[in-house]
Write an enzyme that holds these catalytic residues in place. Structure first.
Site, PDB file in Angstrom:
ATOM      1  N   LYS A 169       0.866  -1.175   0.000  1.00  0.00           N
ATOM      2  CA  LYS A 169       0.000   0.000   0.000  1.00  0.00           C
ATOM      3  C   LYS A 169       0.903   1.226   0.000  1.00  0.00           C
ATOM      4  O   LYS A 169       1.390   1.657   1.035  1.00  0.00           O
ATOM      5  CB  LYS A 169      -0.911   0.002   1.228  1.00  0.00           C
ATOM      6  CG  LYS A 169      -2.246   0.757   1.042  1.00  0.00           C
ATOM      7  CD  LYS A 169      -2.116   2.225   0.724  1.00  0.00           C
ATOM      8  CE  LYS A 169      -1.865   3.066   1.953  1.00  0.00           C
ATOM      9  NZ  LYS A 169      -1.865   4.546   1.606  1.00  0.00           N
ATOM     10  N   SER A 223       5.717   8.438   9.289  1.00  0.00           N
ATOM     11  CA  SER A 223       5.805   9.323  10.445  1.00  0.00           C
ATOM     12  C   SER A 223       5.718   8.545  11.753  1.00  0.00           C
ATOM     13  O   SER A 223       5.208   7.418  11.801  1.00  0.00           O
ATOM     14  CB  SER A 223       4.686  10.356  10.400  1.00  0.00           C
ATOM     15  OG  SER A 223       3.430   9.726  10.624  1.00  0.00           O
ATOM     16  N   GLU A 244       9.983   1.881  10.408  1.00  0.00           N
ATOM     17  CA  GLU A 244      11.089   2.793  10.114  1.00  0.00           C
ATOM     18  C   GLU A 244      10.486   4.187  10.131  1.00  0.00           C
ATOM     19  O   GLU A 244       9.747   4.574   9.217  1.00  0.00           O
ATOM     20  CB  GLU A 244      11.704   2.446   8.753  1.00  0.00           C
ATOM     21  CG  GLU A 244      13.105   2.989   8.578  1.00  0.00           C
ATOM     22  CD  GLU A 244      13.100   4.393   8.040  1.00  0.00           C
ATOM     23  OE1 GLU A 244      13.297   5.321   8.857  1.00  0.00           O
ATOM     24  OE2 GLU A 244      12.893   4.576   6.840  1.00  0.00           O
ATOM     25  N   CYS A 278      14.253  10.651   6.304  1.00  0.00           N
ATOM     26  CA  CYS A 278      14.210  10.342   7.733  1.00  0.00           C
ATOM     27  C   CYS A 278      15.572  10.506   8.393  1.00  0.00           C
ATOM     28  O   CYS A 278      15.647  10.770   9.591  1.00  0.00           O
ATOM     29  CB  CYS A 278      13.671   8.939   7.950  1.00  0.00           C
ATOM     30  SG  CYS A 278      14.537   7.674   7.010  1.00  0.00           S
ATOM     31  N   GLU A 379      10.636  16.764  14.403  1.00  0.00           N
ATOM     32  CA  GLU A 379      11.022  16.518  13.017  1.00  0.00           C
ATOM     33  C   GLU A 379      10.289  17.462  12.073  1.00  0.00           C
ATOM     34  O   GLU A 379       9.061  17.495  12.042  1.00  0.00           O
ATOM     35  CB  GLU A 379      10.731  15.068  12.623  1.00  0.00           C
ATOM     36  CG  GLU A 379      11.258  14.721  11.247  1.00  0.00           C
ATOM     37  CD  GLU A 379      11.025  13.270  10.879  1.00  0.00           C
ATOM     38  OE1 GLU A 379      11.928  12.651  10.290  1.00  0.00           O
ATOM     39  OE2 GLU A 379       9.930  12.752  11.177  1.00  0.00           O
TER      40      GLU A 379
END
Length: 486
Positions: A169, A223, A244, A278, A379
């Site tokens: 997905k 996220s 991750e 990331c 972040e």
């Protein structure tokens, strides 16, 4: 969508548009999957596990992966162009990524028939005991919008080598390249249902996939909030997970470093990929004795970055991929200014003719940042750098570790002792010394703390997709006392 070897529309017939981030206009229409489509895809993957794929030898699986690698190499330029159209990242970056992907399938395809169990010297008389490693079953891969194919292959290559089947997905913002990958799976000769692609939105089709009782594992890149929600859902079904997630990585520059290289490393860490990665080195820790001179050099170099069309070979900073992310980056720039950080470069939307109708943010550098500021702790996922002073090794480590995240870190030094000692003290999963933002299919990738669970790449990744079985065989002529444990 690709489900069970067939190209199908969403069960409800709905579609949605995907936007070119540079041109600011729709360029493709995709099926809008929902729960019925999730059900179809999982059923197809489950049937493949029980069918030809499940009966295939490990060597045969590896050969299919080698064939897929050749097809990706053949179509690398096309796949890269699709990625750029969909996510706005630079053609040079996407071309390099896609050309590297065949190596993943060759490496893990080669490992497929080298997954070995063991014969154990068991402490029971007249008993033969051995272990085997078996696939988990149906796996769901959910990927982020910043590097769709790379993030998918990080999951698919080790998972397929281990013998699992997949439902992918992709992000609703960047699904086109995943569908193109599905065509190559077909051409390579993978049995129907081994690889399925469903497109749509997280709540509508992603959540039903994660909840499905026949899904054994969920591998997610995205996220922190999305990972937390998926982990909670998966836990209710006792599913395996690999997450991750985000990062707030410290890129640490010591006074003895090669400063020209360190400047390039700082730029690579935050402005490459428009900061939408990331592992972005979004916290630049600079030793106090060189702080002012280093920042001056960095600002001068970063100010030359060429913003523009990501399809151009000369562009160095492309657009922000999604409208929500664009607004988020600008909000954080305002937050940093309100907190008292000094904006030395950028700090505004980029709106020149070279930006087309896309969403661009100027490369932005803040100085005099305190690590307690939100701009240093949260972040941003954009081209925004926070410069922080430190005095010595101990303070550098303390600041670097003072974060909820623990994905990566960089160290710039000529001191061999420091280069070896400091990585052990940093609470992160990846440390680069005198380099930044390098990845390999051979080396494990993943983080500590809120940066995720599990590892991708390398042998560690294969283990994430296996379960161990212990088999006991009695060689005794007579069964002993049945009322006592042996």
């Amino acid at each position: 969508m690709l489900i069970g070897g067939e190209w199908v529309e969403a069960a409800g017939g709905e579609t949605f548009e995907t936007i070119d981030p540079f041109k600011g206009e729709a360029w493709a229409r995709l099926p809008r999957g929902r729960a019925d489509d999730a059900e179809r895809a999982v059923a197809a993957a489950r049937a493949a596990m029980a069918g030809p794929w499940g009966r295939m030898s490990a060597s045969e699986r590896g050969l299919l992966m080698f064939r897929l690698a050749d097809l990706i190499a053949r179509d690398a330029e096309h796949l890269a162009r699709v990625e750029v159209r969909d996510n706005g990242k630079l053609i040079n970056e996407m071309r390099a990524q896609v050309r590297y992907l065949p190596q993943y399938f060759r490496y893990f395809g080669g490992l497929a028939d080298k997954i070995e169990g063991a014969v154990l010297p068991i402490d029971k008389a007249d008993t033969f005991n051995y272990t085997s490693h078996e696939p988990l079953g149906v796996c769901v891969a959910i990927t982020a919008w910043n590097s769709p194919l790379l993030l998918a292959v990080n999951k698919l290559a080790p998972g397929l080598a281990a013998g699992n089947t997949f439902v992918l997905k992709p992000s609703e913002f960047t699904s086109a390249s995943s569908l193109e990958l599905g065509r190559l799976f077909e051409e390579a000769g993978f049995p129907p249902g081994v690889f399925n692609v469903v497109t749509g939105f997280g709540v509508e089709v992603g959540a039903p996939l994660v909840d499905h009782p026949h899904v054994a594992k969920v591998a997610f890149t995205g996220s922190e909030g999305g990972g937390q929600a998926i982990n909670e859902k998966a836990a209710r079904g006792l599913k395996h997970v690999t997450l991750e997630l985000g990062g707030k990585s410290a890129n640490i520059v010591f006074a003895d470093a090669d400063l020209d290289n360190a400047v390039k490393g700082a730029v690579s860490g935050i402005f490459a990929a428009t900061g939408q990665t990331c592992v972005a080195g979004s916290r630049l820790l600079v030793q106090n004795s060189i702080y002012d001179a280093f920042v001056d050099r960095l600002v001068a170099f970063a100010s030359t970055a060429r913003i523009g069309d990501p399809q151009s070979e000369t562009t160095q900073v492309g657009p922000v991929t999604t409208p929500p992310q664009y607004r988020k980056i600008l909000d954080y720039i305002d937050i940093a200014k309100a907190e008292g950080a000094v904006c030395r470069l950028g700090g505004r939307p980029a709106t020149g003719a070279e930006c087309g109708r896309g969403q661009f943010v100027e490369p932005t550098i803040f100085t005099e940042v305190d690590n307690r500021m939100r701009i240093a702790q949260e972040e941003v996922f954009g081209p925004v750098l926070s410069c922080i002073r430190f005095e010595d090794d101990d303070e550098a480590v303390a600041i670097a570790n003072d974060s909820l995240y623990g994905l990566a870190a960089g160290i710039w030094t000529r001191d061999l002792r420091r280069a070896i000692a400091l990585p052990r003290r940093l609470q992160v999963g990846i440390v680069w010394v005198n380099m930044y933002r390098a990845v390999s299919y051979m080396s494990p990738f993943g983080g500590y703390k809120r940066s995720g669970l599990g590892r991708e790449n390398g042998m560690d990744a294969v283990r994430e997709y296996l379960q161990t079985k212990s088999v006991w065989v009695s060689t005794a002529a007579e069964t002993p006392d049945p009322f006592s444990i042996r």
